[in-house]
Design an enzyme around this catalytic site. Structure first.
Site, PDB file in Angstrom:
ATOM      1  CB  SER A 153       0.315  -0.307   3.422  1.00  0.00           C
ATOM      2  OG  SER A 153      -0.756  -0.801   4.179  1.00  0.00           O
ATOM      3  CE1 TYR A 169      -4.775   0.832   6.928  1.00  0.00           C
ATOM      4  CE2 TYR A 169      -3.392   1.793   5.226  1.00  0.00           C
ATOM      5  CZ  TYR A 169      -3.911   0.685   5.858  1.00  0.00           C
ATOM      6  OH  TYR A 169      -3.561  -0.570   5.427  1.00  0.00           O
TER       7      TYR A 169
END
Length: 252
Positions: A153, A169
């Site tokens: 990400s 996450y």
């Protein structure tokens, strides 16, 4: 080797970024191995490939397997080699943003994060990347060639910068960066490229209707991410693009 002779495995290929990547690679002539956990969605991806690439210059394969399971990742490689004889590309795109079978969306306070949810995200987002990467390495080493692309990400918001309310996450995506960098150095002498890409927020079912989408503005499409993956496959064998970040220019 032309793309018509190349074989790509895509984990998480039954939906989202993975599905778009399968379609994009098939459109470039790759034989694609679609890996996911839901047989119906895998079949949908294969049907979309056949519709888009009809007549298809390559054959394709769907496998219902779990990236969290070592035996499944070994089976993935065995099936791919049995059908096609080689593996030239792995795109590890299987990932979670929340606990399996949870209807909740990010973010979530750390005080409310259960151990089960922590394990779910780490098992898929990090252990799954490790197991899939490790599984393809013996055949790639024997070929003295191959490419691995791991989906991370961007720094907006989670890939390289810790954000509140998303410790599991963030930890999993930070781990993907370290794993990718370590593995890239280890297998470079074998002619294998290992790269991570860093897309910003992507318009998938996981994120599109959440507060995060409103907070950070424009969203990428899954096709945007797939196009970057295709671009990486088109580089010369002696060229490595390190940690490309993909962000929208304007809000869509």
């Amino acid at each position: 080797m032309s793309n018509q002779q190349k074989v790509a495995i895509v984990t998480g290929g039954s939906r989202g970024i993975g599905r778009a990547t399968c379609l994009a690679l098939a459109g470039q002539g790759f034989s694609v191995v679609v890996v996911g956990t839901n047989p119906e969605r895998i079949e949908q991806t294969l049907n979309l490939i056949n519709d888009k690439c009809n007549p298809s210059p390559a054959s394709h394969l769907g496998l219902a397997l779990d990236v969290r399971k070592e035996a499944d990742m070994e089976e993935m490689v065995n099936q791919a080699v049995a059908h096609f004889g080689n593996i030239d590309l792995l795109v590890a795109s299987a990932g979670l943003g929340k606990k399996v079978r949870s209807d909740r969306s990010l973010p979530r306070p750390t005080t409310e994060l259960s151990l089960d949810e922590w394990h779910d995200l780490l098992e898929v987002n990090l252990t799954g990347i490790f197991l899939s990467n490790r599984a393809v390495l013996p055949i790639m080493i024997s070929q003295a060639s191959g490419q691995i692309v791991n989906i991370c990400s961007s720094t907006t918001p989670y890939g390289l910068r810790g954000e509140p309310y998303a410790p599991a996450y963030c930890a999993s995506k930070f781990g993907v960066v370290g794993l990718t960098e370590s593995l890239a150095e280890e297998v470079r002498p074998y002619g294998i490229r290992v790269q991570a890409i860093f897309p910003g927020l992507v318009e998938t079912g996981m994120i599109a209707k959440t507060a995060l989408a409103r907070r950070y503005g424009g969203l990428l499409t899954v096709e945007d991410v797939a196009a970057i993956i295709v671009y990486l496959t088109q580089q010369q064998d002696d060229t490595v693009i390190v940690h490309p970040h993909l962000l929208p220019v304007l809000e869509r």
